[in-house]
Design an enzyme around this catalytic site. Structure first.
Site, short mmCIF file in Angstrom:
data_model
loop_
_atom_site.label_atom_id
_atom_site.label_comp_id
_atom_site.label_asym_id
_atom_site.label_seq_id
_atom_site.Cartn_x
_atom_site.Cartn_y
_atom_site.Cartn_z
N LYS A 40 -36.47 12.08 8.38
CA LYS A 40 -35.35 12.83 8.99
C LYS A 40 -34.05 12.10 8.67
O LYS A 40 -33.10 12.70 8.17
CB LYS A 40 -35.58 12.90 10.49
CG LYS A 40 -34.35 13.18 11.32
CD LYS A 40 -34.66 13.33 12.80
CE LYS A 40 -34.63 12.03 13.53
NZ LYS A 40 -33.30 11.56 13.92
N ASN A 41 -34.01 10.80 8.91
CA ASN A 41 -32.74 10.07 8.82
C ASN A 41 -32.28 9.82 7.39
O ASN A 41 -31.13 9.44 7.17
CB ASN A 41 -32.84 8.74 9.59
CG ASN A 41 -32.93 8.98 11.08
OD1 ASN A 41 -32.80 10.13 11.55
ND2 ASN A 41 -33.19 7.93 11.84
N CYS A 89 -26.25 10.59 24.20
CA CYS A 89 -27.67 10.94 24.08
C CYS A 89 -28.36 10.31 25.29
O CYS A 89 -27.73 9.73 26.15
CB CYS A 89 -28.25 10.44 22.77
SG CYS A 89 -28.27 8.68 22.71
N ARG A 106 -22.58 7.15 22.62
CA ARG A 106 -22.70 6.69 21.24
C ARG A 106 -21.38 7.00 20.57
O ARG A 106 -21.14 8.09 20.10
CB ARG A 106 -23.91 7.34 20.57
CG ARG A 106 -25.21 6.75 21.13
CD ARG A 106 -26.44 7.41 20.60
NE ARG A 106 -26.62 7.19 19.18
CZ ARG A 106 -27.59 7.79 18.50
NH1 ARG A 106 -28.36 8.66 19.11
NH2 ARG A 106 -27.75 7.58 17.22
N ASP A 142 -35.22 1.64 16.17
CA ASP A 142 -36.02 2.87 16.33
C ASP A 142 -37.51 2.59 16.52
O ASP A 142 -38.27 3.51 16.77
CB ASP A 142 -35.83 3.80 15.12
CG ASP A 142 -34.43 4.38 15.10
OD1 ASP A 142 -34.06 5.01 14.09
OD2 ASP A 142 -33.70 4.19 16.08
N ARG A 190 -38.26 16.80 17.38
CA ARG A 190 -37.06 16.52 16.58
C ARG A 190 -37.37 15.57 15.43
O ARG A 190 -36.72 15.61 14.40
CB ARG A 190 -35.99 15.85 17.46
CG ARG A 190 -35.40 16.74 18.53
CD ARG A 190 -34.22 16.06 19.18
NE ARG A 190 -33.29 15.59 18.16
CZ ARG A 190 -32.27 14.77 18.41
NH1 ARG A 190 -32.07 14.34 19.64
NH2 ARG A 190 -31.46 14.39 17.47
#
Ligand code: EPZ
Length: 428
Positions: free
Chosen positions: A22-23, A118, A123, A308, A400
């Site tokens: 995803k990132n 979030c 952030r 993460d 997600r």
């Protein structure tokens, strides 16, 4: 809202293919806007955040076609005309803020909603905005939107990121490759996601020096051409499944489609737990240790321990034979999973930006609440090792960032099923 019902403890045995990242995909999708011709990205995961960003890009008039079965995303910027990213989409996914750098970089104009916070707190985007001002852009804030404009050629300059920031590096690179005479970013992020973006921008025709270091120098070119690019495998999913494969003493998992070079120092740290790990090309084999050695970590920017994986690591440490601590130096308050793992029986206490863990504890099934993407997956890991039945609620957070999670875990023996709340409402 869906939930997972999980029965434990179960050992995991078998092979799990790693999905696209995803990132890494999100910056590549934003970069596609900079091209004068279409870009195709392969190995793109079927994730909510990808669908959300597809819609953000479609709002501008770009054509976006996602072949989910192939994992192939085609972006054609030809009809791009609407230089805006609206709040109702940006608030769903922070990385939509990359539209600021992409639209400003290509058209000299952008109206992009400020991202929300979030689950674990504010952030900020001050580094993004200050860096663009240093570059020569005019940045105004109006009713929750950033209104940005820039001449065809900004003078550029030098900007130091303090702290180093993945998102700010991405946005400043996207804004400068077509529009800044010469722009130097000090303390730039060098996460694999950023390195891949920069390498692919160079393939599109950009002039970027220092790729893979903490100092990037960008010199504007007149135009960029679309390309076909393979997205990276997900390094955080890889780390998550390595941890999953070490938590039950009888587990043996093989991970395939791994980009091993993206894992930084994580494999070395992982070995300290006593887990047996063999790496061959794009495959990692994990055999769980009889006893997990307590291993304290501090999160760092790449190639250090990724924030993460912080929640997942702490959860594994509830099964270690002794005391350990996990400190997050990137996000000081990213511990919303701790009270939930404590509900399962974890012996954990948060003091400032460190969680102190006492293992080994036999976790027991309970209902727990997801709060953010990585916290949610740590609850799944805990529930798979807990004795009895658990429910993990609000798993839309998981959708997600983890593709086909329950199918992948079930394929290696986990007792996990997805229940949609509507279905439950009907049966009650
Ligand atoms: C990226 O977020 C990732 N998201 C995050 O992954 C990841 O946790 C984070 O990098 C750190 O590695 C994506 O790639 C889409 P940062 P980003 O800017 O870019 C501070 C996930 O789970 N900061 O590198 O938003 C910030 O508060 C997500 O997939 C400022 O102070 O993170 C933090 O302390 C969660 N001002 C530090 O920098 C700014 O303007 C690093 O944040 C920007 C950031």
């Amino acid at each position: 809202m869906d939930k997972f019902v999980i029965e434990g403890p179960t050992p995991l045995k078998g092979t799990i293919p790693i999905s696209g990242s995803k990132n890494a995909a999100l910056p590549l999708m934003a970069a596609a806007i900079l091209g004068d011709s279409p870009t195709t990205i392969t190995n793109v995961p079927k994730l909510r955040d990808i669908y959300t960003f597809n819609n953000v890009i479609r709002v501008t008039g770009c054509q976006v076609n996602f072949d989910e079965e192939q994992g192939t995303l085609a972006i054609d910027p030809k009809h791009l005309s609407h230089l805006e990213a609206p709040y109702e989409l940006v608030r769903k996914m922070r990385a939509s803020f990359y539209m600021l750098g992409a639209l400003l970089g290509k058209f000299g104009q952008a109206k992009v909603s400020l991202p929300g916070g979030c689950a674990w707190g504010p952030r900020p985007v001050d580094l993004h905005l200050d860096g663009l001002r240093e570059m020569g852009a005019d940045i105004e804030l109006e009713q929750g939107y950033v209104i940005a404009s820039a001449p065809k050629r900004m003078e550029g300059g030098t900007f130091k990121l303090e702290p180093s920031s993945v998102g700010a590096t991405v946005n400043l690179v996207l804004a400068s490759v077509l529009r800044a005479e010469k722009f130097t970013i000090k303390n730039a992020a060098k996460e694999p996601d950023v390195v891949l973006l920069c390498k692919k921008l160079v393939e599109m025709g950009a002039d970027i020096e220092g790729i893979g270091t903490h100092t990037l120098t960008i010199r504007a070119v007149d135009s960029l051409e679309g390309i076909t690019v393979r997205n990276a495998s997900d390094r955080i999913e890889t780390g998550t499944f390595m941890i999953a494969g070490a938590m039950h003493p009888e587990s043996e998992v093989t991970l395939t489609n791994v980009d091993v070079d993206d894992l930084g120092h994580f494999p070395k740290t992982f070995r300290k737990t006593g887990a047996d790990m063999t790496i061959e090309d794009d495959t990692i084999r994990i055999s769980a240790p009889e006893k997990i050695s307590p291993t304290s970590v501090k999160t760092q920017i790449y190639p250090g321990f990724p924030t993460d994986l912080q929640a997942q690591w702490s959860t594994m440490m509830t099964q270690a034979a002794g005391k350990s601590s996990v400190t997050d130096t990137i996000y000081y308050d990213r511990f919303s999973y701790v009270p939930e793992v404590v509900r399962l029986g974890g012996d954990m206490e948060v003091k400032e930006n460190t969680v102190h863990i006492e293992g080994k504890t036999q976790l027991k099934g309970a209902s727990v609440m997801s709060t953010d993407l990585r916290a949610s997956v740590s609850l799944v890991l805990a529930a798979m090792i807990a004795k009895g039945m658990s429910e993990v609620l609000r798993i839309y957070h998981l959708d997600r960032g983890y593709e086909d999670l329950e199918e992948k875990l079930r394929s290696v023996g986990a007792q996990i099923s997805r229940v949609s709340q509507e279905a439950e409402a009907v049966t009650n």
